[in-house]
Each structure stands twice: as structure tokens, then as C-alpha cells.
Write a protein that holds these residues in place. Sequence first.
Motif, short mmCIF file in Angstrom:
data_model
loop_
_atom_site.label_atom_id
_atom_site.label_comp_id
_atom_site.label_asym_id
_atom_site.label_seq_id
_atom_site.Cartn_x
_atom_site.Cartn_y
_atom_site.Cartn_z
N SER A 1 0.85 -1.11 -0.02
CA SER A 1 0.06 0.06 -0.07
C SER A 1 0.74 1.48 0.01
CB SER A 1 -1.01 0.07 1.12
OG SER A 1 -2.24 -0.45 0.67
N SER B 1 -8.52 5.09 -9.74
CA SER B 1 -8.38 3.96 -8.83
C SER B 1 -7.80 4.21 -7.74
CB SER B 1 -7.13 2.98 -9.57
OG SER B 1 -6.12 3.70 -9.34
N THR C 1 -9.93 3.65 -3.91
CA THR C 1 -9.22 2.86 -3.02
C THR C 1 -9.20 3.77 -1.83
OG1 THR C 1 -7.55 2.28 -4.69
CG2 THR C 1 -6.83 2.19 -2.35
N ILE D 1 -7.82 -2.87 -1.77
CA ILE D 1 -7.24 -1.71 -1.55
C ILE D 1 -5.91 -1.82 -1.98
CG2 ILE D 1 -6.29 -0.26 0.40
CD1 ILE D 1 -8.94 -0.86 1.95
N PHE E 1 -6.39 -2.19 -6.22
CA PHE E 1 -6.84 -1.31 -7.24
C PHE E 1 -5.57 -0.25 -7.68
CE2 PHE E 1 -11.79 -0.22 -7.22
CZ PHE E 1 -11.96 -1.62 -7.62
N THR F 1 -16.00 -1.84 -5.44
CA THR F 1 -15.98 -0.76 -4.26
C THR F 1 -17.01 -0.85 -3.23
OG1 THR F 1 -14.56 1.00 -5.42
CG2 THR F 1 -15.32 1.45 -3.45
#
Lengths: 251, 813
Positions: B80, B195, B199, B252, B255, B287
Motif C-alpha cells: 500500500s 483507482s 481505493t 485496496i 486497485f 468498491t
Amino acid sequence: MRWASDRLAQVGEFVVPLSHAPGDEWRTQASVFEEIYFIFLALGTAVGIVVIGYMLYNGWKYSASKGTTELDDPPVLGELPRGEGGGKKLFLSFGISAVIVITLIVWSYSALIYAEQGPEEFEDNMVVEVEGYTFGWDFIYENGETSTNTLVVPEDHVVTLEVTSRDVWHTFGVTELRIKADSIPGQTATTWFIADEQGIYLAECFELCGAGHSFMEADVIVVSEETFEEMYDEFTETGSFPDPPDDLEER
Amino acid sequence: MSEHGLPPKSSIKRWLVTTNHKDIGILYILTSLFFLIFGGTLALLIRLQLWTSGEFILSGSAFGQAVTAHGLVMVFFFLSPFAFGFANYIVPLQIGADDLAFPRLNALSYWLYLFAGLLFLISFFQGGSLEAGWTMYAPLNLPTYMPNPGASTVVGALLMFVASVTVSTINFVVTIHQMKADGLSLWNLPMFTWSILLTVWMMLIAFAALGAALLILGADHVLDTVYFTEVEGGSLLWAHLFWFFGHPEVYIVFFPALGVMLETFQTFTGRRLIGRKWVILAMILVTLQSFLVWMHHMFLTTINLEIKTLMMAMTIGISLPFDLIVFAMIYTLIKGRIRWTTPFLFNFGALVLFIIGGITGVFLGAIVLDYEFRGTYWVVAHFHYVMVAGGTALFGGLYYWWPKITGKMYDEYLGKMHFGAYFVGFNLLYFAMFMSWEMPRRVFTYHTGFEAYNQMATIGGFILGASFLIMFYNFYQSWYRGPVADGNPWEYSRTAEWATDSPPPLENWEGIPNYEKGFLEFVDRPEGLTDGGHGEDHHDRHPDHASIWPLTISLTTFIGLAGLMLWGEHIVYNTLFIVGLFATLVAAVGFAREDFYAPMPDWGARWPFEGIHKNKFGMWIFLASDIVIFGAFIGAYIFIRWGYGWEAWQTIPPEALPGLVNTFVLLTSSFTVILALVYAQRGNQKGLVASLIATFGLATLFLVIKSWEWNYLLPEAETLPEATIALFTFDWDPLIGTEGPALDASIQHSTYYVTTGLHAIHILIGMIALGYLAIRAYHGAYLDDEQPVENVGLYWHFVDIAWVFLFPLFYIL
């Protein structure tokens, strides 16, 4: 779409009979799993090869190094983002893949119902409570006696397992018999199985439960009905199972 | 162009104080790559251990820690943040903004992330880290069953990471909705920005749920409450809370990678995305639906068949939008001019891997197959094919944006070599896991028969790891000796980040980006900058780009949390907590008092959030995440009480009266805080100060009644924790080596104290804000700008409303 899924379901029924009305022949969890797994594997491989093959083919065909394609309306820096046409083809492919996925899952659902409920014609299910602890398994039989790390059952007999835990979260599973149930403190998960071949099977823990997780194993010993009766009698008397016959195969 | 108070890039000081989105982006990318190496090293240790079926280099406990840390580090501290490095750098450029909406909060998210990572690393030196897997199933995640002290520190580290994510989320939501260039509507956003937007909306809800789960877990660790040891559902409660976060977390993580793929597929084929609007709709659908599938991780628990069936249907439902997205990318290839550059190789490869991950995921969606796959290497193989496919696309993104970020080109030949080794290593490693699927996960010894596959995986793992040496060498060479890249090194790129220099100047653009005519052009900047018409007069002022407070707050929070999580273990920890707590308060005041100017554009196309000041918008977004936290606490209470037997449950307060009085106290304080706003708007200083003080007073009254009630009830709940008594009586001796506090009387006490305690902490934070406002108002602030009063008021109303829900649940029902 409905029609297609109906047809496919019929094909499925032809290949894998999955009806289980009372009195019908029963099937082990293992054979249900194997056949569904096979169909998924065959179709999944086919779809994967077609889709990835199609990608590679187009990647090769329209490679700039071949210099064959001229872009008729090339994107320019700073244009407002917009899409290209081609929605029809997109939806066709999407539709086909959706039908395949939904059909597979819906078809496997009848097997799920079977796996949940078990064969109905067996009235005299044997019930064994399974209690996981760090790091081992207790099997509590209907006679109230507890056998640690050894589960002895007769072959061709429906055995219901009521699985729980004494401390942390474990998962009880026997790979060769295709049975598994979470062993959760305060909860009781139920599963069943029929072992149609004698032998010694391996039960393992499938949820990380601490430093001894890798060693949290038990033997599942499947013997003939008569041998089981003898062993069970001794178990009721002495509180522990006698050694099984020597000729049992490890599976 | 001057750097406006920001030291040059060669100075270390710049990197400590910078608030510029591009600097922060670079910091995110570098830090995440460090955690990639750390998590990767753990992975190689795991692979070495599994080379033979017997015991080898790691003990069972060390293996458990390695597995756990590998998962947590890769998911939270690598994937992330790596993606958000790009988001930081690229999203403002793609939407034509100068920076993010809250540059200091952006720096704060970065530093919170970094220190969260450090806290995690420290846990290994505290007598063992967490060893419960990245899913941290209860009750193995509690000291009773896993006494490593470092495990508590890990909970603190993850809480700090959640704080970082929440701050970041607020920033990106406000930025993307309110700072788009004129003429760039939501619909027209580039796919990478889309995206990221989706997210962060998912993050907002999912991470709040994780935050709540970790707060409860933290209470079980530090306060000895018994949420997760409650046998009638503690384990299941954790699983529900965790997977409610955990499944959206998959998207998450994925994406942003999908966004990179959608960008590079267009650039390197020279084609626009096929079915663009359908792809966007599919992503929006994912989502929304991502929050309705979590129980498919729990098919083997005691959930009944009806709910399982519903979750199965939802799971299939969520796979279909991905089908559409995959086909859209494949059809974009057709009639293109495909250039097989390194970024495209990585992204094309990522799509191939994702397809394999997707197909094997359908197997898991069929419950009857999932019964057998649960807890095996099939699951491990499947989610690595999905998650690391995302990583693959992001590495492609690193090559894609490298020239933009550094102004240098990398070497194509080395890049392709990296991809070759990477792709071969990847498939050897993870495909071998499919073949050995009958092996249980997270075992450090196994039965012979799986050795060949495990060795194949280990070889693949080392090839995969070694391929990164090529990447780092390539980037090193490029940085020092690479050819200069101009603003737009890629033919057929479309998005705005390529329309400025490489690297872009501090404020990104010479003119102001504008899409009013349907394409990007730059209009002259007006004399002086406007501030968006929010009533401030800053016409001669230049935006600020440096602040020391984000770093300071993160450091003090780090110190405080390191102490808090091991409170009572040793006097050092108790001291750290107290020092950290007070230092954080001081730093927060410093942050609030700093005059930092970050203008908003007054031209942004902002539907549906036009006309809302960014601070207020940000407050609303924060409150949304807080609603989820309270929702999770209330949900946990109801879940546990239901399992216990709703009627059999004894409510803790014997009398509802004190609670009822407190309800009226809080409702009155909501009224006085509105008065404060009215007086501020009217420019009445006396009235403003008086109503703020009245609100503060009512809050104090609430807490006094509350603590009287707590004390009155506490004798039942054993006594106050020894350490706490010692702290308040200034008797420091017992602080050394005391046991943790003891609120462990019962699950009823646990839920009552923890939930009302969470609310009391909210009241305390509100009181600090009110006190701050009152002091500043006394010195004449807020009369011409009542924004801060309004925003604190919003927060205060929320805290009051939360009580209106808690009161009946804990006092009456």
C-alpha cells in the motif's frame, strides 16, 4: 443464459451423478470433491489457456516492432480522457465468462448441500466430539471415554464429527478423506465422513495455533466393522484403544 | 524558482521538513522499498526453512514470527505505501493541482507510517514479536496464549499505521474531489486517479474497522479486558471484524496496481481504453460490494448455510466486474502499436498473473471446494498470484514514472532482464505452491512427498529475490549516469503528469492547468494567488512547503505508543508513555498554532462537494471513519451480548439515572457549541469565549459524573489497576514490575468500560480542542474566521450523538 446453464447442469449430472434421495447410493466426501475439483481444473485450465493465449497472440500481432499497424486516431498528450468503442465485443466476452463462472458455482451447489447434510439413509451415525488443544486432538466417543490423538472408526460407516477447541482457534482436517472443520473455542462446527478404505490416515491442524502447529497431528484409523467392535469394547473397558491390526496401510 | 523556505534537495533537513507531495511521494517509495527488502528477506528465510521437510534453520516460534511479519510487512508496510508513493507523486499532477489539499497532513501520514514501521521492527527485540499470522486470529493474538511482549508492540504499530492511513485518506478524498483542474470532471479523471479515489473511499471504511478491532485488541493486551477470550464468540468476533476489513483490503492493495495497468496499457498500445465507462462502473461496483463478501473467509466456521450461500453469491458477483476489466484491457491491445518496454512487460505480465489468480479464486468461491482448500497452500498460492500480480504492476509503474520522478532514463535491456528473471522466479515460486496444495499453511516442517515442490518454490523465490538486484543496479546506474529524460519520454501518453518537466518544478506548473476547451492548456497565473474565496486575504503570500511538526508529532506518538503497549512491564515503558503523551499534546498545539498557508484552487470542478471549505470537508470525512469505529464497537457489543444471551446479560450500571443526567449534559453542550458559532459569526468576542467555556464546563461535568460512576462501579470490577493508582498517588515504586491493569472481572465490564472509555477519550480530545479555541478566542481569534469553531463544533455534535446511542445500549436495554 438460463438455457445454457440448464444444459450444462445436465451435462454435469451425466458426468457426476449428484442426486441423493434417501435410499440412493451414498458417496464419500472425497469422491464428491475429486470430481468437482476435476471439472473446475479442466475448465479453469481451458479458460486460462484460451484467454492468456489470446492476449499473447494480440501482443504479438500488434507489436510495434512488426510495424504493420498504423493508429488511425492516436491519443495525444493533454486530451480529456475518453474511451474507445468496442463495447459489444466486451460484453459478449464478459457474458460468456459470467455464464461459465455462475454455472460452475450453481452446479457445485448441489454438492454443497450434500456435503452439509450428509447421506440421509444412515440412521445410526456415530458421533465423535473432537476437541483441539495446543497441540493435539481429543476424541470423545459416545461412551464418554476420551482418546487422545487417535480416532478409530469402522469403514463404510457415517461418522459425524462435532469439532470444538479448548483454547485457541484450530482447524481439524484429514486431507485424504477430504474432511475439514474449524475448531473454535466456544463454537461447535459439524462435519461428517465415510471412509471406504481401511488404513491409517493423517489428521492435521490447518490454522496457525502457535509454535507447535506443525506437530499437531492425529491418526485416523479405519478398520473393519468387526475389528472396530472389538477395539471399541476394550476402549470402553480400559479407556484406551488397543493397537490396530498390523496390516493397516498408511494413507 | 525559489524553494520558499524549503532547503535544497541535497540537504537532509529538507527531507525532514518537506510537505511537498513529490518529496513525500519519493519518501514513501524509498521507505516501502526498504520494507520490501525486509519482508523479502523474511520470505527467503521461510523458503530456506522449507527446503527440507525436517527442522532446519528456524524454530517453530521463529518461523511463526517470520510468517506473521512477512505478511504484515508486505501488505501494510510495502504494497500500500508503495502504491501511495505513486499516488502522492502522480495524482496531483494528473488532476492539475499544485499539491495535496493538506500538505502538512500528508507529511504527517508519511512520518506516522515510517514510525509505525520502526515500532514494528522494535517488537523483534522485545523478547519475540507477534506469531499469530497476519490474520491474527483470536485468542492466539492475546498474551495468555502467546506471551511474547513484542506482540503488544505490534498491535501499537498497526494502530499507528491505521492512523497514518486515515489521515492520508482524508487528504486524498478532499484533494481529488476539490482540486481538479477546471474542466476536468470526476468522469474524466485519468484511470490511475480513479483507482486511487476508489481505493481511499474503501480505506476510509475498511481501515476504521481495522482500527476498532485493534483498539479492542489493544485493550485486551494493555487493560486485560476479555473481549477475545469471551468463549461465546470472542474468536468469531475477531474474525468478523478482521475480515470486514480484510477483504476490502485485497482491493485496496490491488486497485492502485489496476490503475497503473490501465494507464500503461493505453500508453504502450497507443489506444484508448475499450469500454472506459464500463470499466469505471465495474470498479465502483467492486468498491461497494467489497464490504459484503467478508464471510467467504469463514466458510468453515459455524455460520449457517443461508448466510454462506448469500456470501457465495456476493463473491461470484464481485468476480464478474473483474472479468469485464480484464477483457477491456485485452481488447485495448487490438489494433494498437504495442511497444514492449519494461513498464509494459511488467504490466502485461501482471495481467497474465492476475488471470491465473482470478481463475484459481473461483475454485475457492465454490464452498464445497473451499472446505478442502481452507488452510492449505492453495490459498497461499492464490492470494500471492493476486497480490503479487498487483506488486508486479506497481514495479511496472516504477519503471513507467521513473523518468518523471528522476529526470533520467533507465536501461531498457537491464529492465527486460529484470522482468525475465522476475517472471520466471514468480511462477516457479507460486505455481509450485498450487502443486503442493495439500500441505497445510504456516507449517515449518512437513511430510515427505512435498519436498520437490517446496524446493522448486525455494529456487523460484531466490530467483525472484535476485531479480531485484538487477532493478536496484539499473536505477543506481540511471540515477548517476542515465541519459536525461525530457518531460514526456513516452509516445502516446495522454495524462497531465507528462505535460510538465521531469522532474516537475516545486509547484508543478508554470501556468494553471485548464481543460475548459476539452484539452489541456495552461492559462497565466493571476497576480498573486487567490485562496479560493474563503475569506482570508493572502494575495501576496506564497504557499508554504515546510513544517517540522508532522515529524515531531509522529516521533512523540511513537514514543508514547511504545510505552503504552507495554505499560506496567517496566518503569521505562511507563515513563515513555507519560513523556510521549505530553510531548504529543505540545506538538499538536505547535501544529495547530503554525501559520501554514496551503491555498485551494478556486476553479476546481468539484461536484458533488462544491462550496464546502476543505477543512470542513476533511472533518466530515474524518467523522465518517469515526462513525465506523463506534459502529464496530457497538456491533462488537451486540455480537457478544447476543452470543451470551441478550436477556441473561447484566447491565453494568445499576442505575440509569447518572447516564440520563449525562445525556442531558451533553445535549446542552451541543447547544452551547452552536451558540459559540453564532457569536463568532456575529463578531461577539465575549459571547464566543463564554459559550466555549460553558461547553468546556459541561464536558467537565460529564466526565466528573462519569468518573464518579466508574469509581462507584469499580469495586465490583476488582480495583483500579495498581500501576494507575501508583501513578496518581506519585508512589513510583510499584510501577516497577507491576502486572498489567486489571479490568478483567467479566465480559460485561469489559464492554462497558472499553466502549464508554472510547467515548470518554473522544470527550477529552474535544475538551483539549475547546480549551485551545477558548484561549485563542480570548486573545481575539476566530472573529473574522469562524471555520475552526464550526469544525470543532461538528466533532462535538458527533461525540454527543455517539453518546445518544451508547446510553440506551449500556444503561437501559
